[in-house]
Design a protein around this motif. Structure first.
Motif, PDB file in Angstrom:
ATOM      1  N   GLU A 196       0.852  -1.196   0.000  1.00 60.06           N
ATOM      2  CA  GLU A 196       0.000   0.000   0.000  1.00 60.06           C
ATOM      3  C   GLU A 196       0.884   1.242   0.000  1.00 60.06           C
ATOM      4  N   VAL A 197       0.500   2.219  -0.844  1.00 63.71           N
ATOM      5  CA  VAL A 197       1.218   3.486  -0.948  1.00 63.71           C
ATOM      6  C   VAL A 197       0.253   4.609  -0.590  1.00 63.71           C
ATOM      7  N   ARG A 198       0.680   5.468   0.348  1.00 64.19           N
ATOM      8  CA  ARG A 198      -0.162   6.582   0.790  1.00 64.19           C
ATOM      9  C   ARG A 198       0.658   7.867   0.774  1.00 64.19           C
ATOM     10  N   PHE A 199      -0.038   8.958   0.417  1.00 65.00           N
ATOM     11  CA  PHE A 199       0.572  10.285   0.495  1.00 65.00           C
ATOM     12  C   PHE A 199      -0.547  11.314   0.569  1.00 65.00           C
ATOM     13  N   LEU A 200      -0.344  12.332   1.380  1.00 64.51           N
ATOM     14  CA  LEU A 200      -1.372  13.346   1.600  1.00 64.51           C
ATOM     15  C   LEU A 200      -1.701  14.074   0.303  1.00 64.51           C
ATOM     16  N   GLY A 201      -2.992  14.131  -0.009  1.00 69.68           N
ATOM     17  CA  GLY A 201      -3.444  14.783  -1.236  1.00 69.68           C
ATOM     18  C   GLY A 201      -3.575  13.858  -2.421  1.00 69.68           C
ATOM     19  N   TYR A 202      -3.262  12.555  -2.223  1.00 69.50           N
ATOM     20  CA  TYR A 202      -3.353  11.581  -3.306  1.00 69.50           C
ATOM     21  C   TYR A 202      -4.171  10.374  -2.841  1.00 69.50           C
ATOM     22  N   GLN A 203      -4.773   9.697  -3.814  1.00 72.72           N
ATOM     23  CA  GLN A 203      -5.504   8.475  -3.507  1.00 72.72           C
ATOM     24  C   GLN A 203      -4.526   7.347  -3.190  1.00 72.72           C
ATOM     25  N   SER A 204      -4.852   6.572  -2.183  1.00 75.35           N
ATOM     26  CA  SER A 204      -4.009   5.437  -1.813  1.00 75.35           C
ATOM     27  C   SER A 204      -4.106   4.351  -2.882  1.00 75.35           C
ATOM     28  N   VAL A 205      -2.993   3.658  -3.092  1.00 72.82           N
ATOM     29  CA  VAL A 205      -2.915   2.592  -4.092  1.00 72.82           C
ATOM     30  C   VAL A 205      -2.474   1.313  -3.395  1.00 72.82           C
ATOM     31  N   VAL A 206      -3.188   0.213  -3.676  1.00 70.86           N
ATOM     32  CA  VAL A 206      -2.864  -1.087  -3.101  1.00 70.86           C
ATOM     33  C   VAL A 206      -2.650  -2.075  -4.243  1.00 70.86           C
ATOM     34  N   LYS A 207      -1.523  -2.774  -4.207  1.00 74.35           N
ATOM     35  CA  LYS A 207      -1.211  -3.792  -5.199  1.00 74.35           C
ATOM     36  C   LYS A 207      -0.809  -5.082  -4.502  1.00 74.35           C
ATOM     37  N   THR A 208      -1.073  -6.201  -5.181  1.00 75.38           N
ATOM     38  CA  THR A 208      -0.680  -7.507  -4.676  1.00 75.38           C
ATOM     39  C   THR A 208       0.599  -7.947  -5.381  1.00 75.38           C
ATOM     40  N   VAL A 209       1.588  -8.372  -4.605  1.00 78.90           N
ATOM     41  CA  VAL A 209       2.860  -8.815  -5.184  1.00 78.90           C
ATOM     42  C   VAL A 209       3.089 -10.268  -4.802  1.00 78.90           C
ATOM     43  N   ASP A 210       3.722 -10.986  -5.720  1.00 75.14           N
ATOM     44  CA  ASP A 210       4.091 -12.379  -5.499  1.00 75.14           C
ATOM     45  C   ASP A 210       5.613 -12.446  -5.456  1.00 75.14           C
ATOM     46  N   LEU A 211       6.145 -12.740  -4.294  1.00 73.46           N
ATOM     47  CA  LEU A 211       7.595 -12.724  -4.100  1.00 73.46           C
ATOM     48  C   LEU A 211       8.219 -14.048  -4.529  1.00 73.46           C
ATOM     49  N   THR A 212       8.066 -14.359  -5.806  1.00 67.36           N
ATOM     50  CA  THR A 212       8.700 -15.572  -6.331  1.00 67.36           C
ATOM     51  C   THR A 212      10.079 -15.282  -6.904  1.00 67.36           C
ATOM     52  N   SER A 213      10.325 -14.018  -7.251  1.00 67.28           N
ATOM     53  CA  SER A 213      11.643 -13.634  -7.766  1.00 67.28           C
ATOM     54  C   SER A 213      12.395 -12.868  -6.685  1.00 67.28           C
ATOM     55  N   GLU A 214      13.712 -12.880  -6.773  1.00 70.15           N
ATOM     56  CA  GLU A 214      14.521 -12.261  -5.737  1.00 70.15           C
ATOM     57  C   GLU A 214      14.466 -10.741  -5.810  1.00 70.15           C
ATOM     58  N   ASN A 215      14.467 -10.186  -7.002  1.00 76.54           N
ATOM     59  CA  ASN A 215      14.458  -8.742  -7.186  1.00 76.54           C
ATOM     60  C   ASN A 215      13.208  -8.345  -7.962  1.00 76.54           C
ATOM     61  N   LEU A 216      12.286  -7.711  -7.281  1.00 73.39           N
ATOM     62  CA  LEU A 216      11.022  -7.327  -7.900  1.00 73.39           C
ATOM     63  C   LEU A 216      10.969  -5.814  -8.016  1.00 73.39           C
ATOM     64  N   SER A 217      10.650  -5.311  -9.205  1.00 67.25           N
ATOM     65  CA  SER A 217      10.512  -3.881  -9.455  1.00 67.25           C
ATOM     66  C   SER A 217       9.031  -3.534  -9.529  1.00 67.25           C
ATOM     67  N   LEU A 218       8.616  -2.570  -8.718  1.00 64.36           N
ATOM     68  CA  LEU A 218       7.196  -2.212  -8.633  1.00 64.36           C
ATOM     69  C   LEU A 218       7.087  -0.699  -8.506  1.00 64.36           C
ATOM     70  N   ASP A 219       6.540  -0.061  -9.540  1.00 63.08           N
ATOM     71  CA  ASP A 219       6.362   1.386  -9.557  1.00 63.08           C
ATOM     72  C   ASP A 219       4.908   1.737  -9.265  1.00 63.08           C
ATOM     73  N   PHE A 220       4.714   2.945  -8.710  1.00 58.40           N
ATOM     74  CA  PHE A 220       3.371   3.423  -8.376  1.00 58.40           C
ATOM     75  C   PHE A 220       3.196   4.826  -8.945  1.00 58.40           C
ATOM     76  N   ALA A 221       2.042   5.057  -9.574  1.00 60.82           N
ATOM     77  CA  ALA A 221       1.654   6.381 -10.070  1.00 60.82           C
ATOM     78  C   ALA A 221       0.400   6.811  -9.310  1.00 60.82           C
ATOM     79  N   LEU A 222       0.525   7.837  -8.484  1.00 63.52           N
ATOM     80  CA  LEU A 222      -0.570   8.271  -7.623  1.00 63.52           C
ATOM     81  C   LEU A 222      -1.375   9.371  -8.302  1.00 63.52           C
ATOM     82  N   THR A 223      -2.684   9.328  -8.075  1.00 62.72           N
ATOM     83  CA  THR A 223      -3.609  10.318  -8.629  1.00 62.72           C
ATOM     84  C   THR A 223      -4.060  11.266  -7.524  1.00 62.72           C
TER      85      THR A 223
END
Length: 244
Positions: free
Chosen positions: A75-102
């Motif tokens: 979950e990503v939160r920041f004041l003035g933006y909608q919170s974003v929740v994503k599900t991740v599967d930790l099957t790989s050692e290095n996972l890259s996950l970007d978030f674009a907040l509205t």
């Protein structure tokens, strides 16, 4: 000797079986969905693992030493933006996950500050509070209490002239009503009818009227209520304010 060798082999097997389970990492960037600019200070949380971090000045974040298997919510939160929740599967050692907040517009209820250590919303406050602004105090009133009596239900006055008025809140007055000016109690007007409060009508920026038993916050002499007079804030350096 054989027991020592078997013990060493068992320790090595245990070590290499546990070590890969704490080898996964998550990293990425938090940006504005509209401008694509990085967002610094956003909170990124892994609720199941009770772990959280914040994005840096470039919007980057990272989690290290995570379990190498399992599905988790990020979950990503920041004041003035909608919170974003994503599900991740930790099957790989290095996972890259970007978030674009509205951006989002948050409308909150009025917050009333009554001199206590805890702020509360007006509709959830156990004490009835009426806030009178400076514009509402101006008019054809002869003094501060006269102006409040015209605006606040349940507040009346005992007056012996145009400039002399004493507050009465729900039938209680004199030493049962406390008048506070910027945190200082006015102690010279409780008794005689010929003495009004020593506060100029044009002085306060706003007035808060607490009706009911506010004695727990302001003392036992506030059983009828409290008139809290708040003066304007001091202007910042280089700023000049005035009224005519």
């Amino acid at each position: 000797m054989k027991l020592k060798i078997i013990g060493c082999i068992f320790m090595l097997v245990s070590y290499f079986s546990i070590f890969p389970a704490l080898a996964a990492t998550i990293s990425g960037k938090v940006t504005d969905a509209k401008t694509n600019l990085p967002i610094a200070g956003a909170t990124i949380s892994l609720q199941q693992l009770r772990s959280s971090t914040a994005s840096d000045q470039q919007g980057h974040y990272s989690f290290k030493s995570l379990p190498s298997s399992g599905r988790y919510l990020v979950e990503v939160r920041f004041l003035g933006y909608q919170s974003v929740v994503k599900t991740v599967d930790l099957t790989s050692e290095n996972l890259s996950l970007d978030f674009a907040l509205t951006e989002s517009i948050i409308e909150t209820n009025e917050v009333v500050v009554t001199g206590t250590l805890v702020t509360s919303q007006s509709r959830r406050n156990s004490t009835s509070v009426a806030v009178i602004s400076k514009d509402e105090l101006q008019g054809n009133a002869t003094n501060l209490i006269d102006a409040l009596a015209r605006q606040v239900p349940g507040l009346s006055q005992i007056t012996t002239g145009q400039g002399i008025s004493k507050p009465v809140i729900r039938g209680l007055g004199y030493n049962r009503v406390v008048t506070v000016s910027d945190g200082v109690k006015q102690m010279g007007q409780q008794w005689g009818d010929e003495h009004g409060i020593e506060i100029d009508q044009n002085q306060p920026d706003r007035v808060e009227v607490l009706r009911g038993a506010a004695s727990l916050m302001y003392g036992s002499d506030a059983i009828g209520g409290v008139i809290n007079v708040l003066e304007p804030n001091v202007p910042t350096a280089g700023q000049i304010k005035g009224e005519v």
